[in-house]
Scaffold this motif. Sequence first.
Motif, short mmCIF file in Angstrom:
data_model
loop_
_atom_site.label_atom_id
_atom_site.label_comp_id
_atom_site.label_asym_id
_atom_site.label_seq_id
_atom_site.Cartn_x
_atom_site.Cartn_y
_atom_site.Cartn_z
N PHE A 1 0.86 -1.18 0.00
CA PHE A 1 0.00 0.00 0.00
C PHE A 1 0.90 1.23 0.00
N GLN A 2 0.85 2.01 -1.07
CA GLN A 2 1.75 3.15 -1.19
C GLN A 2 1.23 4.41 -0.51
N GLY A 3 -0.04 4.71 -0.70
CA GLY A 3 -0.56 5.95 -0.19
C GLY A 3 0.23 7.13 -0.75
N GLN A 4 0.71 7.99 0.15
CA GLN A 4 1.47 9.15 -0.29
C GLN A 4 2.98 8.97 -0.14
N THR A 5 3.43 7.75 0.12
CA THR A 5 4.87 7.48 0.09
C THR A 5 5.38 7.74 -1.32
N ASP A 6 6.49 8.45 -1.44
CA ASP A 6 6.95 8.91 -2.76
C ASP A 6 7.85 7.87 -3.42
N VAL A 7 7.22 6.86 -4.00
CA VAL A 7 7.92 5.73 -4.61
C VAL A 7 8.12 6.00 -6.10
N ASP A 8 9.31 5.69 -6.61
CA ASP A 8 9.61 5.88 -8.03
C ASP A 8 8.96 4.81 -8.90
N LEU A 9 8.79 5.14 -10.18
CA LEU A 9 8.44 4.12 -11.17
C LEU A 9 9.57 3.10 -11.28
N ASP A 10 9.20 1.85 -11.56
CA ASP A 10 10.24 0.87 -11.89
C ASP A 10 10.40 0.82 -13.41
N ASP A 11 11.24 -0.07 -13.90
CA ASP A 11 11.49 -0.13 -15.35
C ASP A 11 10.22 -0.45 -16.13
N VAL A 12 9.39 -1.34 -15.58
CA VAL A 12 8.13 -1.66 -16.24
C VAL A 12 7.23 -0.43 -16.29
N GLY A 13 7.18 0.31 -15.19
CA GLY A 13 6.35 1.50 -15.13
C GLY A 13 6.78 2.57 -16.12
N ARG A 14 8.08 2.72 -16.28
CA ARG A 14 8.57 3.71 -17.25
C ARG A 14 8.20 3.32 -18.67
N GLN A 15 8.28 2.02 -18.96
CA GLN A 15 7.89 1.55 -20.29
C GLN A 15 6.38 1.72 -20.50
N GLN A 16 5.60 1.41 -19.47
CA GLN A 16 4.15 1.62 -19.57
C GLN A 16 3.83 3.09 -19.87
N ALA A 17 4.53 3.98 -19.19
CA ALA A 17 4.28 5.41 -19.40
C ALA A 17 4.58 5.82 -20.84
N ARG A 18 5.69 5.33 -21.38
CA ARG A 18 6.03 5.68 -22.75
C ARG A 18 4.98 5.17 -23.74
N GLU A 19 4.54 3.94 -23.54
CA GLU A 19 3.57 3.36 -24.48
C GLU A 19 2.22 4.06 -24.38
N THR A 20 1.78 4.31 -23.16
CA THR A 20 0.46 4.91 -22.98
C THR A 20 0.45 6.37 -23.40
N ALA A 21 1.54 7.09 -23.13
CA ALA A 21 1.62 8.49 -23.53
C ALA A 21 1.42 8.65 -25.02
N ALA A 22 1.94 7.72 -25.80
CA ALA A 22 1.78 7.80 -27.26
C ALA A 22 0.31 7.74 -27.65
N ARG A 23 -0.49 6.95 -26.93
CA ARG A 23 -1.92 6.87 -27.24
C ARG A 23 -2.65 8.13 -26.78
N LEU A 24 -2.32 8.60 -25.59
CA LEU A 24 -3.01 9.79 -25.09
C LEU A 24 -2.62 11.04 -25.88
N ALA A 25 -1.40 11.09 -26.37
CA ALA A 25 -0.99 12.25 -27.17
C ALA A 25 -1.86 12.40 -28.41
N SER A 26 -2.35 11.29 -28.93
CA SER A 26 -3.19 11.36 -30.13
C SER A 26 -4.52 12.07 -29.87
N LEU A 27 -4.90 12.21 -28.59
CA LEU A 27 -6.13 12.92 -28.24
C LEU A 27 -5.94 14.44 -28.22
N GLU A 28 -4.68 14.88 -28.36
CA GLU A 28 -4.34 16.31 -28.39
C GLU A 28 -4.89 17.05 -27.17
#
Length: 216
Positions: A21-48
């Motif tokens: 349970f993270q709550g407001q503990t300031d935990v970094d993305l892991d390698d999987v999370g960073r890859q997820q962000a890159r992939e998803t950002a490409a889809r959301l960017a298409s929404l302008e």
Amino acid sequence: MSRRVVLWRHGRTEWNAAGRFQGQTDVDLDDVGRQQARETAARLASLEPDLLVASDLKRTQDTMATLSALTGKPYETDQRLRETFAGEWQGCTAAEIAARWPDEYKAWRSGDPLLRVGGGETRQEVADRMVAAVQDAAARLDDDGLAVLTTHGGAARLGIASLIGMPLKLFTNIGGLSNCSWSMLRRNDGEHGDEGWILVEHNAGTLPTPVAIEEG
């Protein structure tokens, strides 16, 4: 087209993977999370999107930074988009919480909106600040504008439930958000008494991964 707000959950962290349970503990993305962000950002960017706002925790800012880079739009931070502050529960697994605080855990699982989670915030408090953040973002949009708000799984669901008029005790009827998946709300400014928010997408994304742990 009405104003729309996307609530985008951050990418995976090591604590997500471990079921903590993270709550407001300031935990970094892991390698999987960073890859997820890159992939998803490409889809959301298409929404302008017209407006980008992130919770001020690192995992949400780093997720949003990928979308900001693709769109060329700067992002703002808003601490109202943070996850539930869960006090003593932060860093614990569900099994550990159930063992150490059995009565509170039972009340939490039942959906009690006034329980102070781990001695921290109540779900009602989280819902109220999430609603305020969404409403403020929407107010800055043109009639057909789109805002992307990077936030957290539990906070997003509480905000959604409150915005669409669902009793918070039933908010768990809204399924969990997978890491880097999103929900979209549309503001209906009708002229016949039908004003309000409509949930038009939930846990959207391409083949989202299972939800690791429910928070909020």
